[in-house]
Structure formats: structure tokens, C-alpha cells
Design an enzyme around this catalytic site. Structure first.
Site, PDB file in Angstrom:
ATOM      1  NE  ARG A  48       0.307  23.565  -9.984  1.00  0.00           N
ATOM      2  CZ  ARG A  48       0.796  24.536 -10.780  1.00  0.00           C
ATOM      3  NH1 ARG A  48       2.065  24.527 -11.145  1.00  0.00           N
ATOM      4  NH2 ARG A  48       0.005  25.504 -11.196  1.00  0.00           N
ATOM      5  CE1 TYR A 101      -1.259  -1.964  -4.693  1.00  0.00           C
ATOM      6  CE2 TYR A 101      -0.533  -0.019  -5.873  1.00  0.00           C
ATOM      7  CZ  TYR A 101      -1.509  -0.708  -5.178  1.00  0.00           C
ATOM      8  OH  TYR A 101      -2.728  -0.124  -4.980  1.00  0.00           O
ATOM      9  CG  ASP A 173       7.996   0.767  -4.626  1.00  0.00           C
ATOM     10  OD1 ASP A 173       8.144   0.925  -3.394  1.00  0.00           O
ATOM     11  OD2 ASP A 173       6.886   0.822  -5.194  1.00  0.00           O
ATOM     12  CE  LYS A 198       0.336   1.563   1.104  1.00  0.00           C
ATOM     13  NZ  LYS A 198       0.760   1.528  -0.270  1.00  0.00           N
TER      14      LYS A 198
HETATM   15  O1  P1T Z   1      -1.137   3.681  -2.704  1.00  0.00           O
HETATM   16  P1  P1T Z   1      -0.049   4.637  -3.123  1.00  0.00           P
HETATM   17  O2  P1T Z   1       0.402   5.559  -2.030  1.00  0.00           O
HETATM   18  O3  P1T Z   1      -0.358   5.341  -4.397  1.00  0.00           O
HETATM   19  O4  P1T Z   1       1.246   3.732  -3.416  1.00  0.00           O
HETATM   20  C1  P1T Z   1       1.270   2.766  -4.418  1.00  0.00           C
HETATM   21  C2  P1T Z   1       2.236   1.683  -4.051  1.00  0.00           C
HETATM   22  C3  P1T Z   1       3.516   1.719  -4.583  1.00  0.00           C
HETATM   23  N1  P1T Z   1       4.423   0.784  -4.288  1.00  0.00           N
HETATM   24  C4  P1T Z   1       4.139  -0.235  -3.448  1.00  0.00           C
HETATM   25  C5  P1T Z   1       5.182  -1.263  -3.161  1.00  0.00           C
HETATM   26  C6  P1T Z   1       2.871  -0.327  -2.860  1.00  0.00           C
HETATM   27  O5  P1T Z   1       2.622  -1.335  -2.038  1.00  0.00           O
HETATM   28  C7  P1T Z   1       1.886   0.657  -3.172  1.00  0.00           C
HETATM   29  C8  P1T Z   1       0.511   0.596  -2.611  1.00  0.00           C
HETATM   30  N2  P1T Z   1       0.159  -0.652  -2.095  1.00  0.00           N
HETATM   31  C9  P1T Z   1      -1.053  -0.970  -1.520  1.00  0.00           C
HETATM   32  C10 P1T Z   1      -2.064  -0.117  -1.389  1.00  0.00           C
HETATM   33  C11 P1T Z   1      -1.170  -2.354  -1.041  1.00  0.00           C
HETATM   34  O6  P1T Z   1      -2.091  -2.685  -0.264  1.00  0.00           O
HETATM   35  O7  P1T Z   1      -0.328  -3.159  -1.428  1.00  0.00           O
END
Ligand code: P1T
Length: 385
Positions: A48, A101, A173, A198
């Protein structure tokens, strides 16, 4: 080294491995044996706190954003939570872009507010709105640019200058642009964050998050909380993200090429009301996009002429685009933010920002664009019928 060379080689130097591995090995061991008590403080201790595979990824992540440090987390939201927990305390105020988001807004409003953090949402397209929202207790400005799902832009340099005067931390972000097209740290931001799920992962097979920073003090706090809070990325998932990153440049080029063609096709279509894509000259912030990004990315949204029912017919009739949340993978995805990714935001608030029920969001993949356009034509045919 230029971008692709860094993406492929940094963090995976054969000379740093026992056998000259060209690809980083996956270190699954949760703990590391010491020869003596004297060595307990040296090297890896417990996975961790530090793991060789995650370390390799973290060095690669840093290289992508020209940053000094990278940190990997179990999801984008885990990275976001760690930033808030590490750097803020009860009573602190955060100014956030009003288009974010849905899950990020849910984290802010339904989790972090309970611990005494205060959030103000502003239309950060105009940085004067950000300046006006700064209060005595403002500690952080939180931006997405381009935003999810409306592809709005914030002027990172302009806002960072305002923030610096007031000693406020700027978090960007950078998920939608990817580090290939935009590097917020070089524009003055303090922290860059990615949902590695992503474009970094790129193949819709790993959930992860990333933070990149230059400042030593910020890094020490974030690193401490990565271990203390515990939302780390697993060794196998770290390896998957590393594998994805090696092809980031070629994927992003194709995502963008396809997205431009699709945006132009949609803009000319008689059944389309509006297209949101920063690469279109009709995008109100196209000039800013050209200034602060090296490309426009593979995400776009559009509004149909018609309502929710038409939008549902459209997305349900496609054969190549998968009707699915998430984005940034090689395969094209399509979704309705109002009832999927942004459903956790109350309707009234969604509409104030501009997310209509008929808004369709597209993650343009790297398939042959002729096939993608033919598939969209199928959607319009279903609406016409
Ligand atoms: O899903 P996660 O890996 O926890 O990430 C969250 C997140 C953070 N910032 C942005 C700009 C994002 O688009 C996302 C996650 N978004 C999706 C799952 C979506 O379909 O838009």
C-alpha cells in the site's frame, strides 16, 4: 525526449530490472522481507505504501504531464477524494466549474459537504466569475477543461494567475483532453488529475486514477494520504494503465481525426440542433482551445431537434456505438448524460448548466470513421421513422 518516447520508455527502463525486462514486471507481493531490523526503513516495505509496479507507472504518469511526481489511485474518484482529504479541512471553500462529471459533483455535494467543505459552482468560462467567487476561506479552484459533458473550456493560465495572487490551489481534471493534447501544469495549475479509466488506460478494461504535481510540499501531502487513506491502484491495474499509455499518442491522433469528421457531419445534419466540440470554428471558445490545447480530443456532444424520446430512439438504434457510460476507449460509446452519467445531478441544476434531456454524448473511438458515420445515419433514420 518527446511525448511518445517518454510515454513508451519512462518508468520501464530495462536497466532498472533484475533481468533486463523490456516491459515492467508485475510485482504482486504485498510485503517485502528484510535481512535485518536495521533495513526495515529501507526500500519497499508494504505494497500500500509503495510497490515497484505502481512506482513504474507513477514515473510514467509524471513524464506524460512533464511533472516531477505522479501518483496512481484505484479510480478517478479515489484520486479526487485524496486531493480533498489531503489538502483541505473543515470550513474550507472550493470554487468549482459548474459543468463537471456527475460523480465529481456527487462526491462534493453528497460526501465532502458532510465533512464541512463548502462548494460554490461558477461558469468558469469567464474567469471574472471565478475571481468574484473567491472568499476569505477559499482554498481551491476545481476545473475540468474541456468539461464533461458540454465541452466548455476554462482559461487555465488566466485562472491560475488569479489563484496565485490569493494563494489558492488550482486543480485541473485533464481527463477529456488527455496529456497528449493539454498540459495544465505548464499553464500554471498546481495539480493535474485524470480518470486513468479513460484515455490513459484506453481499452475499457481498467479503472484507475492519476495525479501529477511539481510542488514538493503538495506531493508529500498527497503521497502521505495515498498511503494513509489507502485508495491505491493494484499492481496488475498499474501494469494495464502502463500498457495503455504506450499507445496514447497514436490513439489520440485517431480519436481526434474521427471526432473532427463526425463533428462536421453532425453540424451539417438537418436533425441536429447544436454540436459541442472545441475543434469546430463554431465553438464559442475555439480560439482558447487553439491556444491552450495541442488538439481537440475525441469527445463531443450534440442536441437533436426533438426531445428525450427521440434521443432514446437514436442511441438505441446504433449497432457500432455501444450504449454505455465511460469514455476514452478504442471503441465508440454513446450515452445520454441526463439519464446516465449526470443523473445524480438534480434536473433543475442540470438544465441551468445546459444539459438538456436530449443531449447525446459521444466518445469517438478509433474505428473506421465511414462505419461510424453510417451507424449515426442509422440513428437519424430511426428518429425520422
Ligand atoms: O470513473 P472514475 O475512474 O472514478 O473517474 C471519475 C471521473 C473523473 N473525471 C472525469 C472528467 C470523468 O469523466 C470521470 C468518469 N466519467 C465517466 C464514467 C463518464 O462516463 O463520464
Amino acid at each position: 525526449m518527446k511525448f511518445s518516447t517518454r510515454a513508451i520508455h519512462i518508468g520501464e527502463e530495462p536497466e532498472n530490472t533484475q533481468h533486463g525486462d523490456v516491459v515492467s514486471p508485475i510485482h504482486l507481493s504485498t510485503t517485502f522481507a528484510k535481512k535485518s531490523i536495521r533495513e526495515v526503513e529501507e526500500g519497499y516495505v508494504y505494497s500500500r505504501s509503495g510497490n515497484p509496479t505502481r512506482d513504474s507507472l507513477e514515473r510514467k504518469l509524471a513524464a506524460l504531464e512533464n511533472a516531477k511526481y505522479g501518483l496512481a489511485f484505484s479510480s478517478g474518484l479515489a484520486a479526487e477524494s485524496t486531493v480533498l482529504l489531503a489538502l483541505l479541512k473543515k470550513g474550507d471553500h472550493v470554487i468549482a466549474f459548474d459543468d463537471l462529471y456527475g460523480g465529481t459533483k456527487r462526491l462534493f455535494n453528497q460526501v465532502m459537504e458532510r465533512f464541512g467543505l463548502e462548494f460554490t459552482y461558477v461558469d468558469a468560462r469567464d474567469f471574472e466569475n471565478v475571481r468574484r467567487a473567491i472568499k476569505e476561506n477559499t482554498r481551491m479552484i476545481w476545473l475540468e477543461t474541456p468539461t464533461n459533458p458540454l465541452l466548455k473550456l476554462a482559461d487555465i493560465k488566466g485562472i491560475s494567475e488569479i489563484a496565485q495572487e490569493k494563494n489558492v490551489i488550482v486543480v485541473v481534471d485533464n481527463t477529456f483532453a488527455s496529456p497528449y493534447f493539454q498540459n495544465p501544469l505548464s499553464l500554471g495549475a498546481d495539480i493535474v488529475l485524470h480518470s486513468a479509466t479513460k484515455y490513459l488506460g484506453g481499452h475499457s478494461d481498467v479503472v484507475g486514477g492519476a495525479i501529477m504535481v511539481n510542488d514538493n510540499e503538495l506531493y508529500e501531502k498527497l503521497k502521505f494520504h495515498q498511503n494513509a487513506v489507502g485508495a491505491i491502484l493494484s499492481p496488475f491495474d498499474s501494469w494495464l494503465v502502463m500498457r495503455g499509455i504506450k499507445t496514447l499518442a497514436v490513439r489520440m491522433e485517431k480519436h481526434e481525426k474521427n471526432a473532427i469528421k463526425i463533428a462536421e457531419y453532425l453540424e451539417k445534419h438537418p436533425l441536429v440542433e447544436k454540436v459541442y466540440y472545441p475543434g469546430l470554428p463554431s465553438h464559442p471558445q475555439h480560439e482558447l482551445a487553439k491556444r491552450q490545447m495541442r488538439g481537440f480530443g475525441g469527445m463531443l456532444s450534440f442536441e437533436l431537434k426533438g426531445g428525450l424520446e427521440d434521443a432514446v430512439k437514436f442511441v438505441e438504434s446504433l449497432k457500432i456505438f455501444a450504449l454505455a457510460e465511460s469514455l476514452g476507449g478504442v471503441e465508440s460509446l454513446i450515452e445520454l448524460p441526463a439519464i446516465m452519467t449526470h443523473a445524480s445531478i438534480p434536473k433543475e441544476e442540470r438544465e441551468k448548466v445546459g444539459i438538456k434531456d436530449s443531449l447525446i454524448r459521444v466518445s469517438v473511438g478509433i474505428e473506421d470513421v465511414e462505419d461510424l458515420i453510417e451507424d449515426l445515419e442509422r440513428g437519424f433514420e430511426a428518429v425520422r421513422r
